[in-house]
Design a protein around this motif. Structure first.
Motif, PDB file in Angstrom:
ATOM      1  N   ARG A  73      48.722  -9.589   6.404  1.00  0.00           N
ATOM      2  CA  ARG A  73      49.184  -8.704   7.476  1.00  0.00           C
ATOM      3  C   ARG A  73      48.140  -8.592   8.574  1.00  0.00           C
ATOM      4  NH1 ARG A  73      52.190  -3.592   4.547  1.00  0.00           N
ATOM      5  NH2 ARG A  73      54.044  -4.745   3.925  1.00  0.00           N
ATOM      6  N   LYS A  74      46.888  -8.459   8.176  1.00  0.00           N
ATOM      7  CA  LYS A  74      45.806  -8.359   9.156  1.00  0.00           C
ATOM      8  C   LYS A  74      45.730  -9.631   9.988  1.00  0.00           C
ATOM      9  CE  LYS A  74      40.864  -7.472   9.546  1.00  0.00           C
ATOM     10  NZ  LYS A  74      39.608  -7.246   8.845  1.00  0.00           N
ATOM     11  N   ASN A  75      45.841 -10.790   9.325  1.00  0.00           N
ATOM     12  CA  ASN A  75      45.807 -12.068  10.034  1.00  0.00           C
ATOM     13  C   ASN A  75      46.986 -12.208  10.981  1.00  0.00           C
ATOM     14  OD1 ASN A  75      43.435 -12.816   8.780  1.00  0.00           O
ATOM     15  ND2 ASN A  75      44.452 -13.987   7.182  1.00  0.00           N
ATOM     16  N   ASN A  76      48.171 -11.767  10.555  1.00  0.00           N
ATOM     17  CA  ASN A  76      49.350 -11.834  11.414  1.00  0.00           C
ATOM     18  C   ASN A  76      49.190 -10.935  12.641  1.00  0.00           C
ATOM     19  OD1 ASN A  76      50.674 -13.682   9.815  1.00  0.00           O
ATOM     20  ND2 ASN A  76      51.868 -12.163   8.725  1.00  0.00           N
ATOM     21  N   GLU A  77      48.623  -9.743  12.434  1.00  0.00           N
ATOM     22  CA  GLU A  77      48.394  -8.836  13.557  1.00  0.00           C
ATOM     23  C   GLU A  77      47.389  -9.442  14.529  1.00  0.00           C
ATOM     24  OE1 GLU A  77      47.297  -5.030  11.919  1.00  0.00           O
ATOM     25  OE2 GLU A  77      49.237  -4.803  10.946  1.00  0.00           O
ATOM     26  N   THR A  78      46.360 -10.074  14.005  1.00  0.00           N
ATOM     27  CA  THR A  78      45.360 -10.718  14.845  1.00  0.00           C
ATOM     28  C   THR A  78      45.991 -11.854  15.634  1.00  0.00           C
ATOM     29  OG1 THR A  78      43.608 -10.142  13.279  1.00  0.00           O
ATOM     30  CG2 THR A  78      43.132 -11.917  14.836  1.00  0.00           C
ATOM     31  N   GLU A  79      46.852 -12.641  14.990  1.00  0.00           N
ATOM     32  CA  GLU A  79      47.532 -13.740  15.684  1.00  0.00           C
ATOM     33  C   GLU A  79      48.388 -13.210  16.828  1.00  0.00           C
ATOM     34  OE1 GLU A  79      49.749 -16.567  13.358  1.00  0.00           O
ATOM     35  OE2 GLU A  79      48.183 -16.595  11.830  1.00  0.00           O
ATOM     36  N   ARG A  80      49.152 -12.138  16.553  1.00  0.00           N
ATOM     37  CA  ARG A  80      50.011 -11.578  17.601  1.00  0.00           C
ATOM     38  C   ARG A  80      49.176 -11.027  18.748  1.00  0.00           C
ATOM     39  NH1 ARG A  80      53.305  -7.690  14.257  1.00  0.00           N
ATOM     40  NH2 ARG A  80      52.394  -8.686  12.482  1.00  0.00           N
ATOM     41  N   LEU A  81      48.061 -10.399  18.426  1.00  0.00           N
ATOM     42  CA  LEU A  81      47.179  -9.870  19.462  1.00  0.00           C
ATOM     43  C   LEU A  81      46.608 -11.009  20.302  1.00  0.00           C
ATOM     44  CD1 LEU A  81      45.694  -7.513  20.788  1.00  0.00           C
ATOM     45  CD2 LEU A  81      43.936  -7.732  19.017  1.00  0.00           C
ATOM     46  N   MET A  82      46.182 -12.088  19.659  1.00  0.00           N
ATOM     47  CA  MET A  82      45.643 -13.239  20.389  1.00  0.00           C
ATOM     48  C   MET A  82      46.707 -13.855  21.296  1.00  0.00           C
ATOM     49  SD  MET A  82      42.455 -13.521  19.867  1.00  0.00           S
ATOM     50  CE  MET A  82      42.226 -15.110  20.640  1.00  0.00           C
ATOM     51  N   GLU A  83      47.934 -13.966  20.809  1.00  0.00           N
ATOM     52  CA  GLU A  83      49.011 -14.502  21.637  1.00  0.00           C
ATOM     53  C   GLU A  83      49.253 -13.620  22.855  1.00  0.00           C
ATOM     54  OE1 GLU A  83      52.330 -14.909  18.982  1.00  0.00           O
ATOM     55  OE2 GLU A  83      51.429 -16.611  17.924  1.00  0.00           O
ATOM     56  N   SER A  84      49.227 -12.305  22.643  1.00  0.00           N
ATOM     57  CA  SER A  84      49.418 -11.373  23.762  1.00  0.00           C
ATOM     58  C   SER A  84      48.287 -11.496  24.766  1.00  0.00           C
ATOM     59  CB  SER A  84      49.500  -9.931  23.255  1.00  0.00           C
ATOM     60  OG  SER A  84      50.640  -9.744  22.472  1.00  0.00           O
ATOM     61  N   LEU A  85      47.057 -11.589  24.277  1.00  0.00           N
ATOM     62  CA  LEU A  85      45.907 -11.721  25.175  1.00  0.00           C
ATOM     63  C   LEU A  85      45.955 -13.036  25.945  1.00  0.00           C
ATOM     64  CD1 LEU A  85      43.039 -10.290  22.947  1.00  0.00           C
ATOM     65  CD2 LEU A  85      44.016  -9.257  25.006  1.00  0.00           C
ATOM     66  N   GLU A  86      46.348 -14.115  25.279  1.00  0.00           N
ATOM     67  CA  GLU A  86      46.467 -15.399  25.960  1.00  0.00           C
ATOM     68  C   GLU A  86      47.548 -15.352  27.036  1.00  0.00           C
ATOM     69  OE1 GLU A  86      47.098 -18.193  22.779  1.00  0.00           O
ATOM     70  OE2 GLU A  86      44.995 -18.095  22.140  1.00  0.00           O
ATOM     71  N   SER A  87      48.640 -14.676  26.742  1.00  0.00           N
ATOM     72  CA  SER A  87      49.717 -14.531  27.725  1.00  0.00           C
ATOM     73  C   SER A  87      49.244 -13.717  28.925  1.00  0.00           C
ATOM     74  CB  SER A  87      50.932 -13.862  27.076  1.00  0.00           C
ATOM     75  OG  SER A  87      51.928 -13.617  28.029  1.00  0.00           O
ATOM     76  N   LEU A  88      48.540 -12.622  28.657  1.00  0.00           N
ATOM     77  CA  LEU A  88      47.995 -11.800  29.744  1.00  0.00           C
ATOM     78  C   LEU A  88      46.986 -12.588  30.573  1.00  0.00           C
ATOM     79  CD1 LEU A  88      47.493  -8.323  28.062  1.00  0.00           C
ATOM     80  CD2 LEU A  88      49.010  -8.854  29.970  1.00  0.00           C
ATOM     81  N   ASP A  89      46.149 -13.349  29.904  1.00  0.00           N
ATOM     82  CA  ASP A  89      45.167 -14.173  30.606  1.00  0.00           C
ATOM     83  C   ASP A  89      45.856 -15.166  31.528  1.00  0.00           C
ATOM     84  OD1 ASP A  89      42.441 -15.193  31.082  1.00  0.00           O
ATOM     85  OD2 ASP A  89      43.167 -16.964  29.990  1.00  0.00           O
TER      86      ASP A  89
END
Length: 101
Positions: A73-89
């Motif tokens: 779950r922690k890894n999945n949350e981290t993946e989703r956060l990274m995807e969101s940050l990459e999209s924002l970037d």
């Protein structure tokens, strides 16, 4: 209403009869297999000199599997956060590039 069926699963040498929704049968069988395999692995690895019963092994198997679930779950949350940050970037980069023209 979904169709239900009766299945039998075995964990730590004990058979359990369950009434489950048909769509859940496969995942329940896989979960039972995971628990049983974890209990058996713990029994093999920690049986020497330890006075443990099946309840102790089941408790440790539960802890092991729950820890694995929390890590996933922690890894999945981290993946989703990274995807969101990459999209924002990407959006910010595009905005900056279009603003500087």
């Amino acid at each position: 209403m979904e169709e239900t069926q009766r299945i039998r699963i075995t964990i730590a040498g004990k058979t359990y009869a369950l009434k489950v929704e048909a769509s859940q049968e496969e995942i329940l069988r896989l979960a039972a297999k995971k628990v049983d395999e974890t209990v058996n692995r713990l029994k093999q690895n920690f049986s020497g000199g330890i006075n443990s019963d099946d309840q102790d092994y089941l408790a440790m198997a539960t802890l092991s599997i729950a820890t694995e679930l929390m890590e996933n779950r922690k890894n999945n949350e981290t993946e989703r956060l990274m995807e969101s940050l990459e999209s924002l970037d990407k959006q910010l980069t595009e905005y900056i590039q279009s603003s500087s023209r």
